[in-house]
Enzyme design. Structure first.
Site, PDB file in Angstrom:
ATOM      1  N   ASP A 297      -2.610  -7.528 -16.785  1.00 47.70           N
ATOM      2  CA  ASP A 297      -1.746  -7.064 -17.864  1.00 47.70           C
ATOM      3  C   ASP A 297      -2.366  -5.719 -18.225  1.00 47.70           C
ATOM      4  OD1 ASP A 297      -0.892  -6.376 -20.522  1.00 47.70           O
ATOM      5  OD2 ASP A 297      -0.016  -8.376 -20.615  1.00 47.70           O
ATOM      6  N   HIS A 298      -1.717  -4.641 -17.853  1.00 41.98           N
ATOM      7  CA  HIS A 298      -2.432  -3.360 -17.934  1.00 41.98           C
ATOM      8  C   HIS A 298      -2.754  -2.966 -19.375  1.00 41.98           C
ATOM      9  CE1 HIS A 298       1.480  -1.383 -18.619  1.00 41.98           C
ATOM     10  NE2 HIS A 298       0.801  -0.331 -19.047  1.00 41.98           N
TER      11      HIS A 298
ATOM     12  N   GLU B  83       8.588   3.534 -26.723  1.00 41.99           N
ATOM     13  CA  GLU B  83       8.662   4.352 -25.515  1.00 41.99           C
ATOM     14  C   GLU B  83       9.829   5.320 -25.645  1.00 41.99           C
ATOM     15  OE1 GLU B  83       7.670   2.597 -21.583  1.00 41.99           O
ATOM     16  OE2 GLU B  83       8.569   0.852 -22.516  1.00 41.99           O
TER      17      GLU B  83
ATOM     18  N   GLY C 228       3.661   1.482  -1.782  1.00 42.51           N
ATOM     19  CA  GLY C 228       4.534   1.378  -2.959  1.00 42.51           C
ATOM     20  C   GLY C 228       4.161   2.338  -4.077  1.00 42.51           C
ATOM     21  N   ASP C 229       5.035   2.362  -5.053  1.00 40.69           N
ATOM     22  CA  ASP C 229       4.904   3.288  -6.165  1.00 40.69           C
ATOM     23  C   ASP C 229       3.666   3.023  -7.032  1.00 40.69           C
ATOM     24  OD1 ASP C 229       6.499   5.454  -6.913  1.00 40.69           O
ATOM     25  OD2 ASP C 229       6.876   4.446  -8.845  1.00 40.69           O
TER      26      ASP C 229
ATOM     27  N   HIS D  88       2.557  -7.867 -22.736  1.00 40.94           N
ATOM     28  CA  HIS D  88       1.732  -6.855 -23.404  1.00 40.94           C
ATOM     29  C   HIS D  88       1.619  -7.091 -24.916  1.00 40.94           C
ATOM     30  CE1 HIS D  88       2.140  -5.049 -19.588  1.00 40.94           C
ATOM     31  NE2 HIS D  88       3.239  -4.353 -19.794  1.00 40.94           N
TER      32      HIS D  88
ATOM     33  N   LYS E 134       2.153  -7.980 -12.630  1.00 46.00           N
ATOM     34  CA  LYS E 134       3.291  -8.590 -13.280  1.00 46.00           C
ATOM     35  C   LYS E 134       4.563  -8.292 -12.483  1.00 46.00           C
ATOM     36  CE  LYS E 134       5.585  -6.411 -16.458  1.00 46.00           C
ATOM     37  NZ  LYS E 134       6.226  -5.213 -17.042  1.00 46.00           N
TER      38      LYS E 134
ATOM     39  N   ALA F 221       0.802  -1.226   0.000  1.00 41.99           N
ATOM     40  CA  ALA F 221       0.000   0.000   0.000  1.00 41.99           C
ATOM     41  C   ALA F 221       0.834   1.275   0.000  1.00 41.99           C
ATOM     42  CB  ALA F 221      -0.933  -0.008   1.203  1.00 41.99           C
TER      43      ALA F 221
ATOM     44  N   LYS G 265      12.752   0.849 -25.777  1.00 41.75           N
ATOM     45  CA  LYS G 265      12.919   2.066 -24.979  1.00 41.75           C
ATOM     46  C   LYS G 265      13.793   3.046 -25.756  1.00 41.75           C
ATOM     47  CE  LYS G 265      11.762   0.242 -20.597  1.00 41.75           C
ATOM     48  NZ  LYS G 265      10.409   0.684 -20.296  1.00 41.75           N
TER      49      LYS G 265
ATOM     50  N   ARG H 288       5.093  -2.564   5.237  1.00 43.26           N
ATOM     51  CA  ARG H 288       6.050  -2.847   6.312  1.00 43.26           C
ATOM     52  C   ARG H 288       6.186  -1.657   7.261  1.00 43.26           C
ATOM     53  NH1 ARG H 288      10.780  -5.453   2.830  1.00 43.26           N
ATOM     54  NH2 ARG H 288       9.826  -3.950   1.457  1.00 43.26           N
TER      55      ARG H 288
ATOM     56  N   LYS I 100      -6.405  -1.027 -21.402  1.00 47.07           N
ATOM     57  CA  LYS I 100      -6.434   0.195 -22.227  1.00 47.07           C
ATOM     58  C   LYS I 100      -7.730   0.199 -23.040  1.00 47.07           C
ATOM     59  CE  LYS I 100      -1.430   0.663 -22.461  1.00 47.07           C
ATOM     60  NZ  LYS I 100      -0.956   1.981 -22.092  1.00 47.07           N
TER      61      LYS I 100
HETATM   62  C1  BG6 Z   1       5.266  -1.825 -18.009  1.00 45.87           C
HETATM   63  C2  BG6 Z   1       6.747  -2.033 -18.180  1.00 45.87           C
HETATM   64  O1  BG6 Z   1       4.608  -3.062 -17.887  1.00 45.87           O
HETATM   65  O2  BG6 Z   1       4.747  -1.142 -19.140  1.00 45.87           O
HETATM   66  C3  BG6 Z   1       7.445  -0.713 -18.370  1.00 45.87           C
HETATM   67  O3  BG6 Z   1       7.266  -2.688 -17.030  1.00 45.87           O
HETATM   68  C4  BG6 Z   1       6.825   0.067 -19.490  1.00 45.87           C
HETATM   69  O4  BG6 Z   1       8.821  -0.909 -18.627  1.00 45.87           O
HETATM   70  C5  BG6 Z   1       5.318   0.150 -19.329  1.00 45.87           C
HETATM   71  O5  BG6 Z   1       7.386   1.366 -19.475  1.00 45.87           O
HETATM   72  C6  BG6 Z   1       4.679   0.760 -20.559  1.00 45.87           C
HETATM   73  O6  BG6 Z   1       3.327   0.968 -20.320  1.00 45.87           O
HETATM   74  P1  BG6 Z   1       2.521   2.114 -21.096  1.00 45.87           P
HETATM   75  O7  BG6 Z   1       1.133   1.976 -20.601  1.00 45.87           O
HETATM   76  O8  BG6 Z   1       3.172   3.419 -20.715  1.00 45.87           O
HETATM   77  O9  BG6 Z   1       2.678   1.825 -22.549  1.00 45.87           O
END
Ligand code: BG6
Length: 499
Positions: free
Chosen positions: A179-180, A217, A13-14, A241, A150, A11, A341, A44, A184
């Site tokens: 898996d974010h 990215e 964490g980033d 992803h 993940k 809770a 990247k 913690r 989207k």
């Molecule tokens: C994360 C990766 O799952 O997805 C990161 O660990 C990456 O390294 C990020 O920057 C990218 O997500 P998005 O939504 O910004 O495309």
């Protein structure tokens, strides 16, 4: 929606600060949280409820997509929040937690529906799941769910082991693997769009020449050297992803598909993906690493000069691959997938190139204008259909027109809002099933092996480009090129004005 207690591991964490609290706040504004909702944050660090609420409020100010300027509303929202110290490996702490949860449920007069959210390092996943099980936190009088972030394993074996361990504490329908990218909004739209009769009719190798899936990215390794240098682009982005995007795009869902059908069809795609042999990886996979360069006007250092990265690191910060799905619909259509990247721009998009491009003799402006369908996934959301039509200026000639749809950015929910909402509802459609995770690791495994054994050359690319020239060659061999790569020195133009 059922009354829910949201138990958040990690809770302080980033991820919690940047994504989870802002997502919950926006769901709260949209009245999409259960009427009776309690959150217990675990960490913690010693902290009382008030300082926890203050830190949640701060994160909303910093990261919410909607401005948090209504004090009364924020106060209302924070009423649900409590904090408790927990040492992940101490069994007594789970007993204490159980007591706290039961107390809250009693106060609110609600049944024990508990959502356990693991926003912690992967080394803690198994311990937490086992302790939840042993301590009796998963009550039998309500439901329990496990939401897990993940990375889910680092290869096929570790993913299998993790799945097996989690299965001892939770049934598959209770596990929500995040898996974010699946959260989207445009990715979620793909599910419905491909059921559209027009698109559905075109969704085959009869009409599609190739498919390009890109996640560029601009950021480098940031302050994640310790994590990233051991995973690389292949584990960090590609296995999860990128392959999820591929599955969502190609699964040929029948009309009115439910989550079971979505999962079944996605699994079929992974099973039909032509496997690579370790020795052949270098023919269809490009491994890259950024060196110093200029990204959007700013000079940046190379990967091996980044703090925390060894000067000899061979880690991949870029990967491109050519894939084939060997099934009735897709046989013969190359899929090109790349992610890296320190690219020239931040963009995630899918481009479908249709067959039967017009040729120069027919008078097109660039001599090779195919019809294209483009899904812009982020940072902007949109769909563009590029069609060739008669050019009234040049008799007998053709030109491309674009039909464009762009979503207003303000109204678009964050991926985490969609995913948390679905988890609260128990809807697993946009979460990775155990089989998908294992099949994608299985497909990626020869690449991991080939990278480890240096069977694939590591190409250095200048930061601010789209990878090395070998990436272009991957398509050129088949007579194609990447669409919409802007020249590095150019201002990035909106898609519409591109050729
Ligand atoms: C994360 C990766 O799952 O997805 C990161 O660990 C990456 O390294 C990020 O920057 C990218 O997500 P998005 O939504 O910004 O495309």
């Amino acid at each position: 929606m059922d009354p829910t207690t949201f138990i958040l591991f990690g809770a302080t964490g980033d991820l919690a600060k940047r994504k989870i609290y802002p997502a919950l706040y926006n769901l709260f504004i949209d009245q999409k949280l259960p009427q009776s909702f309690a959150l217990i944050g675990l960490g913690r660090r010693e902290m009382n409820d008030e300082s926890f609420k203050a830190s949640v409020e701060q994160s909303i100010h910093n990261f919410s997509r909607r401005e948090a300027n209504n004090a009364a509303l924020i106060r209302d929202f924070l009423r649900a929040f409590r904090y408790s110290v927990l040492d992940i490996s101490r069994k007594e702490d789970y007993k204490k937690l159980l007591h706290l949860i039961e107390q809250r449920e009693e106060e609110l007069h609600v049944s024990p529906n508990r959502l356990f959210y693991l926003s912690v390092g992967p080394e803690f996943f198994e311990t937490i799941a086992a302790n939840i099980q042993e301590s009796g936190l998963g009550s039998e009088n309500g439901w329990k769910r496990l939401v897990i972030e993940k990375p889910f394993g680092r290869d096929l074996q570790s993913a299998r082991d993790l799945n097996r361990k989690l299965a001892q504490a939770f049934a598959e329908h209770e596990i929500f693997r995040i898996d974010h990218y699946l959260g989207k909004p445009m990715v979620q739209k793909l599910e419905i769009l491909q059921q559209n009769p027009v698109l559905n009719a075109l969704w085959t190798n009869h009409y599609i020449a190739n498919v390009q899936i890109t996640a560029n990215e601009t950021v480098g390794v940031e302050d994640r050297a310790g994590y990233y240098d051991h995973v690389g682009a292949v584990r960090d982005m590609f296995q999860n992803h990128m392959l999820q995007l591929l599955m969502m795009l190609t699964s040929h869902l029948p009309k009115n598909s439910n989550f079971e059908m979505v999962r079944f069809k996605k699994k079929k795609v992974m099973e039909a993906l032509e496997p690579l042999q370790k020795e052949e990886v270098s023919a269809s996979v490009i491994r890259g690493q950024y060196k110093a360069g200029i990204v959007q006007g700013k000079p940046v250092i190379g990967y091996t000069s980044e703090p925390g990265i060894a000067p000899t690191s061979m880690n991949d910060t870029f990967i491109a691959a050519r894939l084939q799905i060997d099934d009735y619909f897709w046989r013969g259509v190359p899929f090109y997938i790349r992610t890296g990247k320190r690219m020239n721009e931040k963009s995630t998009r899918i481009v479908i190139e249709f067959k039967e491009r017009l040729d120069a003799s027919q008078g097109t402006t660039d001599g090779k204008a195919p019809n294209l369908l483009v899904f812009e996934i982020s940072p902007n959301e949109g769909i563009t259909l590029q069609l060739n039509t008669r050019d009234p200026q040049h008799k007998g000639g053709y030109k491309s027109i674009q039909l464009d749809f762009h979503e207003s950015q303000e109204d678009i929910p964050e991926a985490y809002e969609n995913l948390i909402y679905d988890a609260l509802h128990g809807n697993p459609t946009f979460f990775a099933h155990r089989d998908e995770v294992e099949l994608s690791w299985k497909w990626v495994q020869p690449i991991l092996g080939a990278f480890e054994e240096n069977l694939v050359p590591l190409h250095l690319y200048e930061a601010g480009y789209y990878g090395s020239s070998e990436t272009d060659a991957l398509l050129a061999k088949d007579g194609y090129h990447w669409w919409f790569d802007a020249k590095p020195e150019q201002q990035i133009e909106p898609l519409l004005s591109m050729p």
